[in-house]
Design an enzyme around this catalytic site. Structure first.
Site, PDB file in Angstrom:
ATOM      1  N   HIS A 159      26.327  19.426  31.082  1.00 44.96           N
ATOM      2  CA  HIS A 159      26.924  18.444  30.190  1.00 44.96           C
ATOM      3  C   HIS A 159      26.596  16.996  30.558  1.00 44.96           C
ATOM      4  O   HIS A 159      26.135  16.240  29.717  1.00 44.96           O
ATOM      5  CB  HIS A 159      28.412  18.654  29.962  1.00 44.96           C
ATOM      6  CG  HIS A 159      28.849  17.853  28.774  1.00 44.96           C
ATOM      7  ND1 HIS A 159      28.492  18.177  27.505  1.00 44.96           N
ATOM      8  CD2 HIS A 159      29.503  16.685  28.679  1.00 44.96           C
ATOM      9  CE1 HIS A 159      28.922  17.265  26.666  1.00 44.96           C
ATOM     10  NE2 HIS A 159      29.546  16.346  27.345  1.00 44.96           N
TER      11      HIS A 159
ATOM     12  N   TYR B  90      24.540  13.084  28.973  1.00 52.48           N
ATOM     13  CA  TYR B  90      24.857  11.659  29.131  1.00 52.48           C
ATOM     14  C   TYR B  90      23.755  10.922  29.878  1.00 52.48           C
ATOM     15  O   TYR B  90      23.589   9.714  29.725  1.00 52.48           O
ATOM     16  CB  TYR B  90      26.232  11.473  29.779  1.00 52.48           C
ATOM     17  CG  TYR B  90      27.296  11.775  28.762  1.00 52.48           C
ATOM     18  CD1 TYR B  90      27.639  10.819  27.819  1.00 52.48           C
ATOM     19  CD2 TYR B  90      27.869  13.032  28.673  1.00 52.48           C
ATOM     20  CE1 TYR B  90      28.544  11.102  26.829  1.00 52.48           C
ATOM     21  CE2 TYR B  90      28.773  13.327  27.686  1.00 52.48           C
ATOM     22  CZ  TYR B  90      29.111  12.358  26.767  1.00 52.48           C
ATOM     23  OH  TYR B  90      29.996  12.641  25.780  1.00 52.48           O
TER      24      TYR B  90
ATOM     25  N   HIS C 199      23.346  20.405  15.893  1.00 56.37           N
ATOM     26  CA  HIS C 199      24.096  19.388  16.628  1.00 56.37           C
ATOM     27  C   HIS C 199      23.201  18.640  17.607  1.00 56.37           C
ATOM     28  O   HIS C 199      23.185  17.415  17.628  1.00 56.37           O
ATOM     29  CB  HIS C 199      25.278  20.024  17.362  1.00 56.37           C
ATOM     30  CG  HIS C 199      25.956  19.091  18.316  1.00 56.37           C
ATOM     31  ND1 HIS C 199      26.680  17.997  17.889  1.00 56.37           N
ATOM     32  CD2 HIS C 199      26.000  19.050  19.665  1.00 56.37           C
ATOM     33  CE1 HIS C 199      27.144  17.343  18.937  1.00 56.37           C
ATOM     34  NE2 HIS C 199      26.729  17.961  20.035  1.00 56.37           N
ATOM     35  N   PHE C 200      22.434  19.358  18.435  1.00 53.25           N
ATOM     36  CA  PHE C 200      21.681  18.570  19.415  1.00 53.25           C
ATOM     37  C   PHE C 200      20.442  17.905  18.811  1.00 53.25           C
ATOM     38  O   PHE C 200      19.910  16.977  19.402  1.00 53.25           O
ATOM     39  CB  PHE C 200      21.419  19.300  20.738  1.00 53.25           C
ATOM     40  CG  PHE C 200      20.719  20.611  20.675  1.00 53.25           C
ATOM     41  CD1 PHE C 200      19.397  20.697  20.329  1.00 53.25           C
ATOM     42  CD2 PHE C 200      21.397  21.769  21.027  1.00 53.25           C
ATOM     43  CE1 PHE C 200      18.747  21.908  20.309  1.00 53.25           C
ATOM     44  CE2 PHE C 200      20.751  22.995  20.996  1.00 53.25           C
ATOM     45  CZ  PHE C 200      19.419  23.062  20.640  1.00 53.25           C
ATOM     46  N   HIS C 201      20.033  18.356  17.620  1.00 51.49           N
ATOM     47  CA  HIS C 201      18.950  17.599  16.992  1.00 51.49           C
ATOM     48  C   HIS C 201      19.448  16.290  16.374  1.00 51.49           C
ATOM     49  O   HIS C 201      18.649  15.389  16.129  1.00 51.49           O
ATOM     50  CB  HIS C 201      18.218  18.447  15.947  1.00 51.49           C
ATOM     51  CG  HIS C 201      17.229  19.386  16.576  1.00 51.49           C
ATOM     52  ND1 HIS C 201      17.526  20.694  16.867  1.00 51.49           N
ATOM     53  CD2 HIS C 201      15.953  19.192  17.004  1.00 51.49           C
ATOM     54  CE1 HIS C 201      16.470  21.273  17.433  1.00 51.49           C
ATOM     55  NE2 HIS C 201      15.509  20.389  17.527  1.00 51.49           N
TER      56      HIS C 201
ATOM     57  N   ARG D 162      21.545  31.201  16.992  1.00 59.14           N
ATOM     58  CA  ARG D 162      20.487  30.340  17.502  1.00 59.14           C
ATOM     59  C   ARG D 162      19.529  31.170  18.342  1.00 59.14           C
ATOM     60  O   ARG D 162      19.780  32.335  18.623  1.00 59.14           O
ATOM     61  CB  ARG D 162      21.083  29.216  18.339  1.00 59.14           C
ATOM     62  CG  ARG D 162      21.624  29.680  19.665  1.00 59.14           C
ATOM     63  CD  ARG D 162      22.344  28.603  20.429  1.00 59.14           C
ATOM     64  NE  ARG D 162      21.419  27.672  21.071  1.00 59.14           N
ATOM     65  CZ  ARG D 162      21.800  26.861  22.074  1.00 59.14           C
ATOM     66  NH1 ARG D 162      23.042  26.866  22.513  1.00 59.14           N
ATOM     67  NH2 ARG D 162      20.940  26.037  22.623  1.00 59.14           N
ATOM     68  N   ARG D 163      18.452  30.539  18.788  1.00 55.70           N
ATOM     69  CA  ARG D 163      17.533  31.136  19.759  1.00 55.70           C
ATOM     70  C   ARG D 163      17.043  32.513  19.351  1.00 55.70           C
ATOM     71  O   ARG D 163      17.012  33.439  20.150  1.00 55.70           O
ATOM     72  CB  ARG D 163      18.207  31.241  21.126  1.00 55.70           C
ATOM     73  CG  ARG D 163      18.511  29.912  21.737  1.00 55.70           C
ATOM     74  CD  ARG D 163      19.211  30.048  23.059  1.00 55.70           C
ATOM     75  NE  ARG D 163      18.993  28.854  23.871  1.00 55.70           N
ATOM     76  CZ  ARG D 163      19.511  28.674  25.076  1.00 55.70           C
ATOM     77  NH1 ARG D 163      20.259  29.592  25.615  1.00 55.70           N
ATOM     78  NH2 ARG D 163      19.267  27.579  25.745  1.00 55.70           N
TER      79      ARG D 163
END
Lengths: 550, 155
Positions: free
Chosen positions: A217, A221, A368-370, A433-434
């Protein structure tokens, strides 16, 4: 301009970043076409190899090298040229990181490490893959300590002064990175490597997962804070104003050290071996990170408004039209920020304890992470690239290049909107996913997922193709700025490093007392992790042997 | 440290919404029992097939209103013969793995369980509607990951 040797160091880092970007985005393009059954890979290449390469090259290699290139340039600019020791250790760090990268890449390409970038045990890759990862992290630590050394030299010469904001933020990010890596270093050195080389037979799976996410996580950041640095320090200069509030900028950064680490369990909410109490405690700590994010949002819009009003804007929203939209350095970062609004909101949904069951490991997470690392972070880095490379090479950034830069960010925006919207909806419908192409034996619910206007395979493939086109335009701009654009001769042709002034008059000194923040960070980490991790070790089930299921 | 008046309002608004969100999530989780799947039970991953309830995977009726479904996940499928359960009754799923990490995810439901070798994951769920539900693995488990699926029939 900064010292030639520091420029060389920064350029090598940025160069490796863009090699990783080139291969990583190509893997992404292949993925969308395999997923919709339009492409058959040759027998020696497999979807999950490409997926592993895509994740490792873009999320780890591109980001990390670019971040160090940016830090080296900014630290040399704000604190002065590097001394010989700082330079030596920066190069050493670069080469160790690169050696690790090459080892891991060779293992992925040769099919010995199709374990994805999360490398969850008991999937067992070649031991050399884990050694490569360890070297990668150690290399970044050496580079980090070099920058910390440079900062300490400055502090010694300027006793009692606050450091420039850029340096302060660099050091914050490095502290966060070093504390975060302790988890992944512990699991790789003490669990994976002995097990992968056969010195021990089994591995404690739940412990390895928890140590990974202790790192996983704050890793996000580590990507985000350099983007925030651009927002806080670069953007005000681009719109001809100052940093809104130096003390709030510093406060929000130290809050990230505190609240980005003791929160890894929110990636493990649907798994056994962690009690609900500890999961929920870390959910609460996760939400605390919203505070510095809201502070950042406020500072950004305050800066925009102040700048607009200075230029004569009227009314409640008149300042919006006064922003320098024709400057690609600004517009790219503004779009990046805009993407972070739904990105951050999605993050709150994901971390909301039981709500996580709806989205966990679905395509929603990929969406989300894209729109977090894939656009707010990546597009901020693109916005920096436009001027950072010409600044370092002393070449021009021409009007034509600026236009091309606009084409690049517009295509990235359109491609990402199509692809990530499609992924978010598919995820809510339940698509995992994946996964390579799969219709689950034509199961009606699986066929239903891909039936919508936005969720069909064509939309995602169009989105992915536009993104790849955009990536190639960026590579063109990078190559031109590195090697081919004409050298700047006249003073006005030189590209500047836009670093805004920050007024430290009202900034309290304790904000730069690192021991306070490191101390509180460790107290929070111990509260959040000591008891559950001890439990995982003491009440561990018999360990797992390794499996190579690919 | 100076906070602008509007920034104070903005942050107070943020903090209040934060507390509100967390209270809703917390109350729903701990006083209504809406917690995500999990559980602290452990098992020897090499002796799964000899350990109850996984020695006889499948559906067992525990009492009038409760059924237990034991599942063994393995690359690349689920060892769970004929899954048929009634709608409107509490179904307790217990899942473990004999090899790598998998998931046990039932499409169109809130059942989305990580399956970790050495651990038993538990989730209680009540189906509202009869039908045939797709079960799939959504945690990467190897070359055949995208083929790992089965079905549960709710009557």
């Amino acid at each position: 301009m900064i010292a030639a040797q520091d420029r060389k160091l920064a350029l090598w880092n940025i160069g490796v970043a863009y090699i990783a970007f080139l291969i990583g985005t190509l893997c992404g393009l292949l993925q969308v076409f395999i997923r919709n059954d339009a492409l058959q890979l040759p027998s020696w290449l497999d979807y999950y190899q490409i997926l592993t390469a895509h994740g490792v090259l873009l999320a780890l290699i591109f980001t990390t090298y670019f971040i160090f290139g940016f830090f080296i340039t900014g630290m040399s600019k704000s604190l002065g040229s590097f001394g010989p020791k700082v330079r030596l250790y920066s190069w050493l760090g670069f080469w160790v990181t690169t050696l690790g990268t090459i080892m891991a890449t060779v293992m992925i390409v040769s099919g010995e490490a199709s374990v994805l970038y999360t490398f969850y045990a008991p999937l067992k890759a070649s031991g050399w893959y884990y050694v490569g990862l360890a070297l990668f992290v150690v290399g970044t630590w050496i580079s980090s300590f070099a920058l910390v050394g440079h900062y300490l030299v400055w502090r010694k010469k300027h006793k009692g002064q606050l450091s420039p904001l850029f340096a302060f933020m660099t050091i914050t990010t490095i502290i966060l990175w070093i504390i975060a890596c302790l988890g992944v270093v512990a699991t790789v050195l003490f669990q994976y490597i002995p097990w992968a080389f056969g010195w021990v037979d089994t591995i404690n799976v739940e412990l390895s997962r928890s140590l990974f996410w202790y790192f996983g996580h704050p890793l996000v950041y580590f990507w985000l804070l350099p983007a925030y640095m651009a927002w806080y320090v670069i953007v005000p200069k681009l719109i001809s104003t100052k940093v809104f509030s130096d003390s709030l900028a510093r406060l929000s950064f130290v809050l990230f050290i505190l609240f980005s680490i003791p929160v890894g369990f929110h990636h493990q909410l649907t798994e056994p071996g962690i009690s609900n109490f500890w999961k929920f405690l870390q959910v609460v700590l996760t939400f605390m990170v919203i505070i510095p994010s809201l502070m950042t949002a406020f500072s950004m819009f305050a800066t925009f408004e102040i700048s607009g009003r200075k230029k004569g804007a009227k009314g409640l929203f008149g300042w919006f039209t006064k922003l320098p939209w024709k400057d690609v350095r600004f517009t790219s970062i503004f779009v990046a920020m805009a993407f972070f609004i739904p990105g951050g909101a999605g993050g709150i949904i994901n971390a909301s304890f039981q709500l996580n069951e709806i989205v966990h490991n679905t395509l929603w997470i990929v969406g989300h992470f894209h729109i977090t690392v894939g656009t707010p972070v990546a597009m901020t880095f693109m916005g920096l690239t436009f001027w950072l490379i010409p600044y370092l090479t002393g070449r021009k950034f021409s009007k034509a290049m600026q236009k091309l830069g606009f084409v690049q960010i517009i295509t990235w925006t359109i491609g990402m909107l199509l692809m990530s919207t499609s992924q978010h909806i598919l995820g809510l419908l339940g698509a995992p996913r994946r996964t390579a192409y799969s219709n689950y034996n034509n199961h009606p619910s699986a066929l239903e997922w891909f039936d919508g206007i936005l969720t069909n395979h064509v939309t995602m493939a169009i989105g992915g193709s536009i993104l790849f086109l955009s990536a190639m335009i960026l590579i063109y701009i990078v190559v031109m700025s590195l090697f081919l654009s004409p050298k700047a001769v006249r003073a006005e042709d030189f590209v500047e490093f836009p670093m805004a002034e920050s007024d430290v008059q009202n900034t309290p000194k304790f904000l730069e007392n690192w021991w306070i923040w490191i101390g509180i960070a460790f107290v929070l980490i111990i509260i959040a992790y000591a008891i559950p991790l001890t439990g995982m070790i003491h009440h561990a089930p018999p360990g797992s042997e390794g499996f190579k299921t690919w | 440290m100076h906070f602008h008046k509007y920034e104070k309002i903005w942050l107070v608004f943020g903090l209040v919404s934060l507390i509100l969100f967390l209270s809703i999530v917390g109350v729903s989780a701990f006083s209504h029992g809406h917690t995500p799947s999990g559980g602290m039970d452990t098992i020897d991953p090499k002796k799964v097939n000899e350990t109850a309830p996984f020695d006889k995977p499948g559906v067992t009726q525990l009492d009038d209103d409760t059924y237990q479904v034991a599942i063994v996940a393995l690359a690349f499928g689920y060892n769970a013969p004929e899954l048929k359960v009634p709608a409107g009754k509490e179904i307790i799923f217990k899942v473990t793995s004999t090899d790598v990490v998998h998931s046990f995810t039932i499409d169109n439901t809130k059942v989305n369980m990580m399956v970790v070798p050495g651990q038993i994951t538990t989730k209680s769920y009540t189906f509202d509607k009869p039908g045939k539900y797709l079960i799939l693995c959504n945690e990467y488990c190897g070359a055949g990951h995208h083929l790992m699926s089965t079905e549960i029939e709710v009557y």
